[in-house]
Design an enzyme around this catalytic site. Structure first.
Site, PDB file in Angstrom:
ATOM      1  N   TYR A  61       0.838  -1.203   0.000  1.00 10.75           N
ATOM      2  CA  TYR A  61       0.000   0.000   0.000  1.00 10.75           C
ATOM      3  C   TYR A  61       0.868   1.247   0.000  1.00 10.75           C
ATOM      4  O   TYR A  61       1.799   1.392   0.795  1.00 10.75           O
ATOM      5  CB  TYR A  61      -0.921   0.023   1.229  1.00 10.75           C
ATOM      6  CG  TYR A  61      -1.780   1.268   1.302  1.00 10.75           C
ATOM      7  CD1 TYR A  61      -2.859   1.433   0.440  1.00 10.75           C
ATOM      8  CD2 TYR A  61      -1.495   2.272   2.217  1.00 10.75           C
ATOM      9  CE1 TYR A  61      -3.651   2.579   0.494  1.00 10.75           C
ATOM     10  CE2 TYR A  61      -2.283   3.418   2.283  1.00 10.75           C
ATOM     11  CZ  TYR A  61      -3.345   3.566   1.414  1.00 10.75           C
ATOM     12  OH  TYR A  61      -4.116   4.698   1.464  1.00 10.75           O
ATOM     13  N   HIS A  91      -5.629  15.199  -3.705  1.00 10.17           N
ATOM     14  CA  HIS A  91      -5.990  15.402  -2.308  1.00 10.17           C
ATOM     15  C   HIS A  91      -5.985  16.884  -1.909  1.00 10.17           C
ATOM     16  O   HIS A  91      -6.377  17.212  -0.785  1.00 10.17           O
ATOM     17  CB  HIS A  91      -5.058  14.606  -1.397  1.00 10.17           C
ATOM     18  CG  HIS A  91      -5.364  13.133  -1.388  1.00 10.17           C
ATOM     19  ND1 HIS A  91      -5.393  12.373  -2.526  1.00 10.17           N
ATOM     20  CD2 HIS A  91      -5.666  12.272  -0.367  1.00 10.17           C
ATOM     21  CE1 HIS A  91      -5.695  11.115  -2.228  1.00 10.17           C
ATOM     22  NE2 HIS A  91      -5.876  11.037  -0.916  1.00 10.17           N
ATOM     23  N   ASN A 203       0.119  12.059   4.845  1.00  6.24           N
ATOM     24  CA  ASN A 203      -0.570  11.128   5.726  1.00  6.24           C
ATOM     25  C   ASN A 203      -0.060  11.301   7.151  1.00  6.24           C
ATOM     26  O   ASN A 203       0.985  10.779   7.521  1.00  6.24           O
ATOM     27  CB  ASN A 203      -0.337   9.684   5.238  1.00  6.24           C
ATOM     28  CG  ASN A 203      -1.368   8.732   5.801  1.00  6.24           C
ATOM     29  OD1 ASN A 203      -1.539   8.632   7.001  1.00  6.24           O
ATOM     30  ND2 ASN A 203      -2.047   8.023   4.912  1.00  6.24           N
ATOM     31  N   TYR A 287     -19.946  31.788  44.494  1.00 10.58           N
ATOM     32  CA  TYR A 287     -19.187  30.661  43.969  1.00 10.58           C
ATOM     33  C   TYR A 287     -18.076  31.091  43.006  1.00 10.58           C
ATOM     34  O   TYR A 287     -17.006  30.479  42.959  1.00 10.58           O
ATOM     35  CB  TYR A 287     -20.122  29.712  43.215  1.00 10.58           C
ATOM     36  CG  TYR A 287     -20.954  28.797  44.086  1.00 10.58           C
ATOM     37  CD1 TYR A 287     -21.009  28.955  45.462  1.00 10.58           C
ATOM     38  CD2 TYR A 287     -21.687  27.767  43.509  1.00 10.58           C
ATOM     39  CE1 TYR A 287     -21.780  28.109  46.244  1.00 10.58           C
ATOM     40  CE2 TYR A 287     -22.468  26.918  44.288  1.00 10.58           C
ATOM     41  CZ  TYR A 287     -22.515  27.101  45.654  1.00 10.58           C
ATOM     42  OH  TYR A 287     -23.285  26.270  46.421  1.00 10.58           O
ATOM     43  N   ARG A 290     -15.425  32.035  45.488  1.00  8.47           N
ATOM     44  CA  ARG A 290     -15.110  31.006  46.480  1.00  8.47           C
ATOM     45  C   ARG A 290     -14.600  29.714  45.834  1.00  8.47           C
ATOM     46  O   ARG A 290     -13.757  29.010  46.380  1.00  8.47           O
ATOM     47  CB  ARG A 290     -16.359  30.715  47.315  1.00  8.47           C
ATOM     48  CG  ARG A 290     -16.071  29.867  48.531  1.00  8.47           C
ATOM     49  CD  ARG A 290     -17.251  29.638  49.455  1.00  8.47           C
ATOM     50  NE  ARG A 290     -18.525  30.150  49.060  1.00  8.47           N
ATOM     51  CZ  ARG A 290     -19.676  29.490  49.214  1.00  8.47           C
ATOM     52  NH1 ARG A 290     -19.675  28.273  49.738  1.00  8.47           N
ATOM     53  NH2 ARG A 290     -20.817  30.029  48.865  1.00  8.47           N
ATOM     54  N   PHE A 347      -2.257   7.138  11.843  1.00  8.98           N
ATOM     55  CA  PHE A 347      -2.760   8.425  11.353  1.00  8.98           C
ATOM     56  C   PHE A 347      -4.069   8.841  12.015  1.00  8.98           C
ATOM     57  O   PHE A 347      -4.535   9.958  11.826  1.00  8.98           O
ATOM     58  CB  PHE A 347      -2.997   8.350   9.844  1.00  8.98           C
ATOM     59  CG  PHE A 347      -3.831   7.157   9.434  1.00  8.98           C
ATOM     60  CD1 PHE A 347      -5.161   7.050   9.791  1.00  8.98           C
ATOM     61  CD2 PHE A 347      -3.266   6.124   8.702  1.00  8.98           C
ATOM     62  CE1 PHE A 347      -5.926   5.947   9.427  1.00  8.98           C
ATOM     63  CE2 PHE A 347      -4.023   5.011   8.334  1.00  8.98           C
ATOM     64  CZ  PHE A 347      -5.362   4.930   8.699  1.00  8.98           C
ATOM     65  N   GLU A 433     -12.626   3.833   4.804  1.00  9.05           N
ATOM     66  CA  GLU A 433     -12.335   4.666   5.964  1.00  9.05           C
ATOM     67  C   GLU A 433     -13.664   4.916   6.692  1.00  9.05           C
ATOM     68  O   GLU A 433     -14.294   5.963   6.555  1.00  9.05           O
ATOM     69  CB  GLU A 433     -11.653   5.949   5.506  1.00  9.05           C
ATOM     70  CG  GLU A 433     -10.338   5.640   4.804  1.00  9.05           C
ATOM     71  CD  GLU A 433      -9.678   6.837   4.136  1.00  9.05           C
ATOM     72  OE1 GLU A 433     -10.107   7.981   4.398  1.00  9.05           O
ATOM     73  OE2 GLU A 433      -8.741   6.626   3.347  1.00  9.05           O
TER      74      GLU A 433
END
Length: 526
Positions: A61, A91, A203, A287, A290, A347, A433
């Protein structure tokens, strides 16, 4: 604004020692970047392993196959370099606003550092061009949206990588150029990508971890400033620091809680304001005063939890596939007798996404309690009688800091609106994915939260400094809170009459986010 906290002038990338402060130095202040000599050798060895796998003809791959759903598609040897170029081009499909110069530099330096570990199969010459771009001020134009935080921050990193091959666009000295012209203006040549190198560049989790690094640095300063703002508000509203007594926090010993309580005690040492009303009839404070140690302390712990993950991620390999020496992994991993290339999931941004959302939510709570303290100084229905409504004389004719609180409330609402991107997942790539982290969006949200909260705390500091103008003669703030008041007064004068406040809010925010409040405290108390 220049950071008040000292940062390094030179950062050496060895894949093992990068810190959030190093990222801030490179991203914000152009610290020079160098590649460690041992890292260069590791990258050379890793590249040789990729070549050995390529020579073996095994389908691996990212080396000689398609990507995502197309993983089963074999790529012929003569098309492998074209495959890497096509990967970067295809991409580069981001959208939304462009990342800022600081954000782009944070992504570039963190990507170079993870490649320097020597498990990505990239030539050191390619990483050297990336480092040279940082040093020469070549900043790719990167769209901010497009990362799902799995397969890394693909689209943003692809836009970055596009400039390395002489395409896309980049900024140099404030001018926008084509990628090729930008490189050549800096004396650099475009890179021709070899097998695996396009994937190695895009990646990883470097948008996420770069922005997370900046967030951690800012958030820690904001919490320190919020302790200081709360201490100052305690004094000017005639509150007490009895809630910060060590005995209280010894019986509930959360680290952050103890630290914030101790900070308030240190800041208010020497305060004659606190001494002036020790015998008053008030039983307890609200509060927001405090419970400051409990709330601010919990935020400290949340930010510390994020820092832990960021420091690990900065010096981790988040690539896919990973390139190991032969024998380093299970023998079933594809490879040769000198290398193994393993497809895995480093990744995936979940280790950062969950903690980013948690820390951003925690910082929002810091803003919420700060805004309530601001109200106690401004609101004529709850404040001390000696303070005029909205901290201005002749209220009604004048509005004082009334609308500054509106701005704080609006920013707080925006912080609360972000939700938790890490709880969402939209499957992509034909179902290959099928679970993603959305860590990139978590990091982008966290950046906005930090900027907003710095302004909200800045508003409290402005109001605290203004309230101190109305203290009775002879009363003095603590050593630390006095230094904080002086830091505010160094950039913002007392509000003697109504005037536009937008620039002053920005000045106060910068004092908070870039460490000047922390530095003023340190100078006063050291």
């Amino acid at each position: 604004m220049r950071e008040a906290t000292a940062l390094p002038d030179t950062v050496v990338l060895d894949g093992a020692s990068l810190t959030p402060e190093d990222v801030a130095a490179v991203a914000r202040h152009d610290a020079s970047v160098e590649l460690d000599a041992d890292a260069i050798e590791r990258m050379r060895d890793s590249r040789a392993r990729v070549e050995s796998v390529l020579d073996s003809g095994e389908p691996v791959y990212g080396v000689n196959t398609g990507f995502g759903h197309l993983v089963e598609t074999h790529i012929d040897r003569e098309d492998i370099e074209r495959l890497q170029t096509n990967l970067v081009r295809s991409h580069s499909a981001g959208a939304g606003r462009e990342l800022t110069r600081t954000e782009v530099r944070s992504m570039m330096v963190t990507r170079a550092n993870t490649l320097a570990k020597g498990y990505s199969g990239i030539r050191p010459e390619v990483v050297d061009v990336l480092v040279s771009m940082l040093n020469e001020g070549v900043h790719p134009v990167v769209r901010s949206r497009g990362s799902l935080g799995a397969s890394g921050d693909l689209a943003p990193l692809a836009h970055m990588a596009l400039v390395l091959i002489g395409e896309g666009e980049a900024h140099v000295d404030g001018e926008r150029y084509s990628g090729d012209d930008a490189l050549r203006s800096a004396g650099l040549e475009p890179v021709t990508l070899k097998s695996k190198e396009g994937l190695a560049l895009i990646n990883g989790t470097q948008l996420t971890v770069g922005l997370a690094s900046l967030f951690v640095v800012d958030a820690e300063r904001i919490v320190d400033a919020a302790d200081a703002a709360g201490a100052l508000t305690t004094e000017v509203t005639m509150g007490t620091t009895a809630n910060c007594d060590p005995a209280i926090h010894d019986v509930r010993p959360h680290p952050g809680q103890r630290e914030s309580a101790a900070a308030v005690r240190r800041l208010t040492e020497g305060s004659t304001v606190l001494e002036s009303h020790k015998d008053c009839e008030r039983v307890q404070d609200a509060y927001s005063i405090r419970c400051l140690p409990q709330v601010n302390g919990a935020v400290r712990d949340a930010v510390s939890h994020l820092r832990e993950a960021v420091e690990i991620e900065l010096n981790s390999v988040t690539d896919n596939p990973l390139v190991f020496p032969a024998g380093a992994v299970d023998e079933r991993a594809p490879g040769t007798d000198v290398a193994a290339v393993v497809s895995a999931g480093n990744f995936h941004g979940e280790p950062l996404a969950l903690r980013l959302d948690y820390a951003a939510g925690a910082l929002t709570e810091l803003a919420a309690i700060s805004e309530r303290r601001t109200d106690r100084m401004l609101n004529p229905d709850v404040q001390e009688s000696y303070l005029p409504p909205f901290l201005t004389e002749h209220s009604g004719l004048r509005s004082g800091y009334m609308i500054a609180q509106y701005t704080a409330a609006a920013l707080l609402n925006e912080c609360r609106s972000f939700g938790r991107p890490s709880l969402d997942s939209t499957p992509v790539s034909g179902g290959q994915e099928d679970h993603v982290s959305m860590s990139g969006q978590s990091a982008l949200n966290a950046r906005v939260v930090a900027e907003n909260v710095a302004t909200i705390v800045g508003v409290e500091l402005l109001c605290g400094a203004q309230a101190a103008e109305f203290l009775a003669d002879g009363l003095e703030l603590g050593t630390g809170t006095g230094a904080v008041r002086d830091a505010i007064r160094s950039v913002v004068p007392p509000l003697d009459d109504d005037r536009p406040l937008d620039g002053e809010l920005e000045e106060a925010s910068d004092l908070v986010r870039f460490g000047a409040i922390r530095a003023a405290i340190g100078d006063a108390l050291d």
